[in-house]
Design an enzyme around this catalytic site. Structure first.
Site, short mmCIF file in Angstrom:
data_model
loop_
_atom_site.label_atom_id
_atom_site.label_comp_id
_atom_site.label_asym_id
_atom_site.label_seq_id
_atom_site.Cartn_x
_atom_site.Cartn_y
_atom_site.Cartn_z
N ASP A 1 3.61 1.75 -6.97
CA ASP A 1 5.02 1.88 -6.61
C ASP A 1 5.34 0.78 -5.60
O ASP A 1 5.57 1.04 -4.43
CB ASP A 1 5.28 3.27 -6.04
CG ASP A 1 6.77 3.56 -5.84
OD1 ASP A 1 7.60 2.75 -6.30
OD2 ASP A 1 7.09 4.60 -5.23
N LYS A 2 5.32 -0.44 -6.10
CA LYS A 2 5.41 -1.61 -5.20
C LYS A 2 6.68 -1.59 -4.36
O LYS A 2 6.67 -1.91 -3.18
CB LYS A 2 5.37 -2.90 -6.00
CG LYS A 2 4.01 -3.20 -6.63
CD LYS A 2 4.05 -4.50 -7.41
CE LYS A 2 2.85 -4.70 -8.31
NZ LYS A 2 1.69 -5.28 -7.64
N ASN B 1 -5.45 -6.56 -14.55
CA ASN B 1 -4.08 -6.96 -14.22
C ASN B 1 -4.04 -8.27 -13.46
O ASN B 1 -4.94 -8.58 -12.68
CB ASN B 1 -3.36 -5.84 -13.45
CG ASN B 1 -3.44 -6.03 -11.95
OD1 ASN B 1 -2.64 -6.77 -11.35
ND2 ASN B 1 -4.42 -5.41 -11.31
N MET C 1 -0.75 -9.16 -12.13
CA MET C 1 0.68 -9.03 -11.85
C MET C 1 1.18 -10.16 -10.94
O MET C 1 2.24 -10.73 -11.18
CB MET C 1 0.98 -7.69 -11.17
CG MET C 1 0.56 -6.45 -11.96
SD MET C 1 1.45 -6.27 -13.50
CE MET C 1 2.98 -5.59 -12.94
N GLY C 2 0.42 -10.45 -9.88
CA GLY C 2 0.82 -11.55 -8.99
C GLY C 2 1.94 -11.17 -8.03
O GLY C 2 2.84 -11.97 -7.76
N PHE C 3 1.85 -9.96 -7.48
CA PHE C 3 2.81 -9.50 -6.46
C PHE C 3 4.26 -9.64 -6.91
O PHE C 3 5.11 -10.21 -6.21
CB PHE C 3 2.64 -10.28 -5.14
CG PHE C 3 1.37 -10.02 -4.38
CD1 PHE C 3 0.58 -8.92 -4.65
CD2 PHE C 3 0.98 -10.90 -3.36
CE1 PHE C 3 -0.59 -8.69 -3.93
CE2 PHE C 3 -0.17 -10.68 -2.63
CZ PHE C 3 -0.96 -9.57 -2.93
N SER D 1 -6.10 -9.49 -3.12
CA SER D 1 -5.66 -9.58 -4.51
C SER D 1 -6.21 -10.86 -5.10
O SER D 1 -6.14 -11.92 -4.47
CB SER D 1 -4.13 -9.60 -4.59
OG SER D 1 -3.76 -10.03 -5.89
N ASN E 1 -4.87 -12.31 -7.57
CA ASN E 1 -3.80 -12.88 -8.40
C ASN E 1 -2.80 -13.77 -7.66
O ASN E 1 -1.81 -14.18 -8.24
CB ASN E 1 -3.06 -11.75 -9.13
CG ASN E 1 -4.02 -10.95 -9.99
OD1 ASN E 1 -4.86 -11.53 -10.67
ND2 ASN E 1 -3.93 -9.63 -9.93
N THR E 2 -3.04 -14.02 -6.39
CA THR E 2 -2.26 -15.01 -5.65
C THR E 2 -3.24 -16.10 -5.24
O THR E 2 -4.19 -15.82 -4.50
CB THR E 2 -1.59 -14.38 -4.40
OG1 THR E 2 -0.63 -13.43 -4.84
CG2 THR E 2 -0.90 -15.44 -3.55
N LYS F 1 -7.37 -4.55 3.65
CA LYS F 1 -7.93 -4.20 2.33
C LYS F 1 -8.79 -5.34 1.82
O LYS F 1 -8.35 -6.49 1.74
CB LYS F 1 -6.80 -3.90 1.34
CG LYS F 1 -7.31 -3.44 -0.03
CD LYS F 1 -6.20 -2.83 -0.84
CE LYS F 1 -6.66 -2.41 -2.22
NZ LYS F 1 -5.56 -1.82 -3.02
N THR G 1 -11.93 -0.55 -2.34
CA THR G 1 -11.76 -1.96 -2.56
C THR G 1 -10.56 -2.26 -3.45
O THR G 1 -10.04 -1.36 -4.10
CB THR G 1 -12.98 -2.57 -3.29
OG1 THR G 1 -13.01 -2.07 -4.65
CG2 THR G 1 -14.28 -2.25 -2.63
N ASN G 2 -10.22 -3.55 -3.50
CA ASN G 2 -9.25 -4.04 -4.46
C ASN G 2 -9.96 -4.20 -5.82
O ASN G 2 -11.10 -3.78 -5.98
CB ASN G 2 -8.67 -5.38 -3.98
CG ASN G 2 -7.22 -5.54 -4.38
OD1 ASN G 2 -6.87 -5.33 -5.54
ND2 ASN G 2 -6.38 -5.91 -3.43
N THR G 3 -9.32 -4.83 -6.78
CA THR G 3 -9.92 -5.03 -8.10
C THR G 3 -11.00 -6.11 -8.03
O THR G 3 -11.06 -6.88 -7.08
CB THR G 3 -8.84 -5.47 -9.11
OG1 THR G 3 -8.20 -6.65 -8.59
CG2 THR G 3 -7.80 -4.39 -9.31
N TYR H 1 -5.70 4.71 -8.32
CA TYR H 1 -4.74 4.01 -9.18
C TYR H 1 -5.10 4.26 -10.64
O TYR H 1 -4.50 5.09 -11.32
CB TYR H 1 -4.69 2.49 -8.86
CG TYR H 1 -3.52 1.79 -9.53
CD1 TYR H 1 -3.28 1.92 -10.91
CD2 TYR H 1 -2.63 1.00 -8.81
CE1 TYR H 1 -2.20 1.30 -11.52
CE2 TYR H 1 -1.55 0.37 -9.42
CZ TYR H 1 -1.35 0.53 -10.78
OH TYR H 1 -0.28 -0.09 -11.39
#
Ligand SMILES: Cc1cc2nc3c(=O)[nH]c(=O)nc-3n(C[C@H](O)[C@H](O)[C@H](O)COP(=O)(O)O)c2cc1C
Length: 350
Positions: free
Chosen positions: A71-72, A117, A119-121, A188, A190-191, A228, A256-258, A329
């Site tokens: 739920d960003k 994923n 997504m890239g924020f 993340s 993805n950035t 995180k 952890t994150n992914t 998640y």
């Protein structure tokens, strides 16, 4: 698992079959539809008080929370208590609203019970989240939506890494009035370059600035700052990162994150292995657990355990590894609210 939780699980499984087929199986469109639906849910539910705990001065009604990314923009923030969650982490948001990566950017690895994923924020920006929460009556500490809310902040894509601290600081200032805790996302995948902020020097500067600002904003009661981490951090790098965290004024660690690893993807999902992005869910279970064990052995700080919690037993193992709180998640996507309840029942039969 109690009979009612078992029935809840069976009901969700039935619903899931249709949900996963919706929009031709496009995972992001299903997600968007779910959030729009939940955004309309009435507020007012209190978090299920089972196994309460106080961490970093925050009273959590129970120990199972919603992980960041689901739920960003906080559109469904008032809905999460209804699912039995003891807290929800909104975000990750960035100072600048941004579209994220080109679609498709999220893939279900069905046989492996995972998600990849990138997504890239994608998000509407920190100011918009602040406004959304204000409109829902949220103020830090008031638990207006029935549970504590964490807010995850990240770096805007167009902001140079050298200017990252200012970017995070602006988000912190905008969101501190609404957050029971702030999570600093430096993990993340993805950035581009984001994970380099986990390195000792960079992290020391960033955490110093953020905890300093939190104290400046409210000397008496600074908003707790959590950090995180990525499960791919290992060896000396991990030891140095934890040393920096231990020397800082952060309130706790989220792990952890992914992962960038593709270990644990079953043969039926191998065609997804080359998709760029972070992998979550069942393939991450063992890695996240051992990461939390290593972390708990080297820090006194409270740990929120997240990564591959797909069953109540996985949740129990994460607590045994030293986590004070959990986040879900991918397990929530695959198992629904029965997982939230099932974990709590293992700790204290309802
Ligand atoms: C589609 C998707 C989007 C995510 N977005 C974020 C995010 O914005 N910020 C963040 O800190 N973590 C994000 N995550 C990572 C999750 O919060 C969690 O750390 C990770 O998925 C491992 O937990 P899980 O195995 O229970 O999914 C995302 C995960 C997924 C699957």
């Amino acid at each position: 698992m109690s009979l009612s939780t078992w029935a809840l699980r069976a009901g969700y499984r039935g619903l899931r079959a249709g949900m996963f087929r919706y929009a031709g199986g496009d995972a992001e469109r299903v997600h968007e539809a779910m959030i729009s639906l939940l955004a309309k849910a009435p507020a007012g539910a209190r978090g299920r008080v089972a196994d309460p705990i106080t961490v970093a001065g925050i009273r959590f009604p129970n120990r199972v929370g919603l992980a960041a990314g689901l739920d960003k923009d906080g559109l469904a923030a008032q809905a999460w208590a209804r699912f039995g969650f003891g807290f929800a982490e909104l975000g990750t948001v960035t100072v600048l609203a941004q579209p994220g990566n080109p679609k498709p950017r999220v893939f279900r690895a069905m046989s492996s019970e995972g998600i990849i994923n990138r997504m890239g924020f994608n998000n509407r920006g920190a100011a918009e989240l602040a406004e959304t929460l204000r409109a829902k009556g949220v103020a830090r500490g008031n638990q207006a939506l029935g549970i504590p809310l964490g807010i995850s902040i990240g770096k805007s894509k167009v902001t140079e890494l050298e200017a990252a601290t200012q970017d995070y600081l602006t988000s912190l200032r905008l969101l501190a009035p609404y957050a029971d805790y702030v999570a600093v996302n430096v993990s993340s995948p993805n950035t581009p370059g984001l994970r380099s902020l986990q390195a000792a020097g960079e992290l020391a500067e960033l955490l110093g600035a953020l905890t300093g600002e939190a104290a400046a904003l409210s000397a008496r009661r600074p908003v707790p700052v959590f950090v995180k981490l990525a499960p791919d951090l290992e060896g000396t790098d991990l030891r140095e990162t934890v040393a920096v965290i231990n020397d800082s004024r952060v309130a706790g660690v989220i792990a952890t994150n992914t992962t960038l690893s593709r270990h644990g993807l079953l043969p039926a999902d191998r065609h997804l292995a080359d998709e760029a992005g972070g992998l979550s869910g069942r393939p991450l279970t063992a890695r996240a657990l051992s990461f939390v064990e290593r972390l708990a052995a080297t820090t006194q700080l409270p740990v929120m355990g997240v990564g591959g919690i797909m069953s109540p037993a996985d949740g129990a193992r994460m607590f045994d590894a030293g986590a004070s709180l959990l986040q879900l998640y991918t397990g929530f996507i695959y198992e629904g609210p029965a997982l939230v309840r099932g974990i709590q029942e293992l700790r204290r039969p309802l």
